[in-house]
Design an enzyme around this catalytic site. Structure first.
Site, PDB file in Angstrom:
ATOM      1  N   HIS A 156      38.981  37.930  29.431  1.00 21.85           N
ATOM      2  CA  HIS A 156      39.024  39.221  30.121  1.00 21.85           C
ATOM      3  C   HIS A 156      40.368  39.417  30.811  1.00 21.85           C
ATOM      4  CE1 HIS A 156      34.649  39.225  29.549  1.00 21.85           C
ATOM      5  NE2 HIS A 156      34.683  40.512  29.843  1.00 21.85           N
ATOM      6  N   LYS A 160      39.520  40.728  36.669  1.00 19.34           N
ATOM      7  CA  LYS A 160      38.077  40.512  36.714  1.00 19.34           C
ATOM      8  C   LYS A 160      37.749  39.483  37.786  1.00 19.34           C
ATOM      9  CE  LYS A 160      34.057  39.441  33.813  1.00 19.34           C
ATOM     10  NZ  LYS A 160      33.260  40.563  34.379  1.00 19.34           N
TER      11      LYS A 160
END
Length: 266
Positions: A156, A160
């Site tokens: 990600h 995040k």
């Protein structure tokens, strides 16, 4: 309820919140009535998001926003620290809740389910709104019958907050439900650097990568004698999540209780 489904977006200054606001505004069956973000200082959405036709002011108080707009649905893309209280606030007001924020634990999920049932509304907790990601999880669950040895790598963007991702946790849970328990293949293994083998969910190793330039990606790697199987999904743009978000809003408005995972709405 009005002819159109009235929707507010919580976490409207985040990337997913902004994309959701645009998608709701553009759907003829939905009406975007409110935007809220704890970081807001009275910004007009259109001025900061490049959508001049959305002239709503972003507020920073969820309770006041609910009182002002009386929505049918709240979509939450905030953070793991805020999501539980936000969802409780909405459910107490009999507002259907669509939760895209990860980080809710099992106890919190059960409490939200009870509250939703008490108030006769729905709450959907969706680790991943991408249809391809749902198919990846279901395919991985099927493969686990034949390949019990498996590891998960999720990748990600570097902003995040939680690791591993909700999608990775959900994938591991689905795999666990469909494979036979296996003993450790290498009981003498040790980590020269702590965490080098990743985290562990039900005996499945999960590795989290965080880098700028990424959006949301996951690879499930199965190993067998003389072969391996890889199932991978990549999200290259957040717009790919929006069909799942819009579908969840429309289906949950007539659903009571908890739905966990987009596959249960397909």
């Amino acid at each position: 309820m009005s002819e159109k489904i009235k929707v507010i977006v919580s976490g409207a200054l985040g990337k997913m919140g902004m994309e959701t606001a645009r998608a709701v505004h553009n759907d003829p069956e939905l009406e975007l009535v409110g935007l809220v973000d704890i970081r807001a200082r009275g910004e007009v959405f259109g001025d900061i998001a490049g959508n001049k036709e959305i002239s709503l002011t972003i507020h920073n108080d969820l309770d006041k926003m609910i009182e002002m707009t009386r929505p049918d649905v709240m979509v939450d893309f905030t953070n793991p620290q805020a999501v539980y209280n936000n969802t409780r606030t909405a459910l107490k007001q009999k507002i259907t809740s669509i939760v895209g924020t990860t980080g809710l634990n099992e106890v919190e999920l059960r409490q939200l389910e009870k509250l939703a049932l008490d108030k006769q509304v729905g709450v959907a907790v969706i680790p991943n709104f991408a249809l391809g990601a749902v198919l990846m999880m279901k395919l991985a669950q099927e493969a686990a019958q034949y390949f019990p040895d498996v590891e998960i790598i999720e990748l990600h963007h570097d902003q995040k907050l939680d690791a591993p991702s909700g999608t990775a946790i959900k994938t591991a849970e689905m795999i666990t439900a469909n494979r036979q328990p296996i003993p450790a293949r290498n009981s003498r293994e040790f980590e020269k650097i702590s965490g080098a083998r990743g985290g562990e969910i039900n005996g499945i190793r999960v590795h989290s990568v965080r880098l700028p330039g990424l959006i949301a990606h996951q690879e499930v790697i199965f190993g067998g004698v003389g072969q391996s199987l890889r199932i991978r999904h990549d999200s290259f743009d957040r717009v790919g999540f929006m069909p799942g978000v819009i579908m969840s809003i429309k289906k949950m408005i007539t659903t009571t209780g908890l739905v966990y995972g987009l596959e249960n709405l397909l």
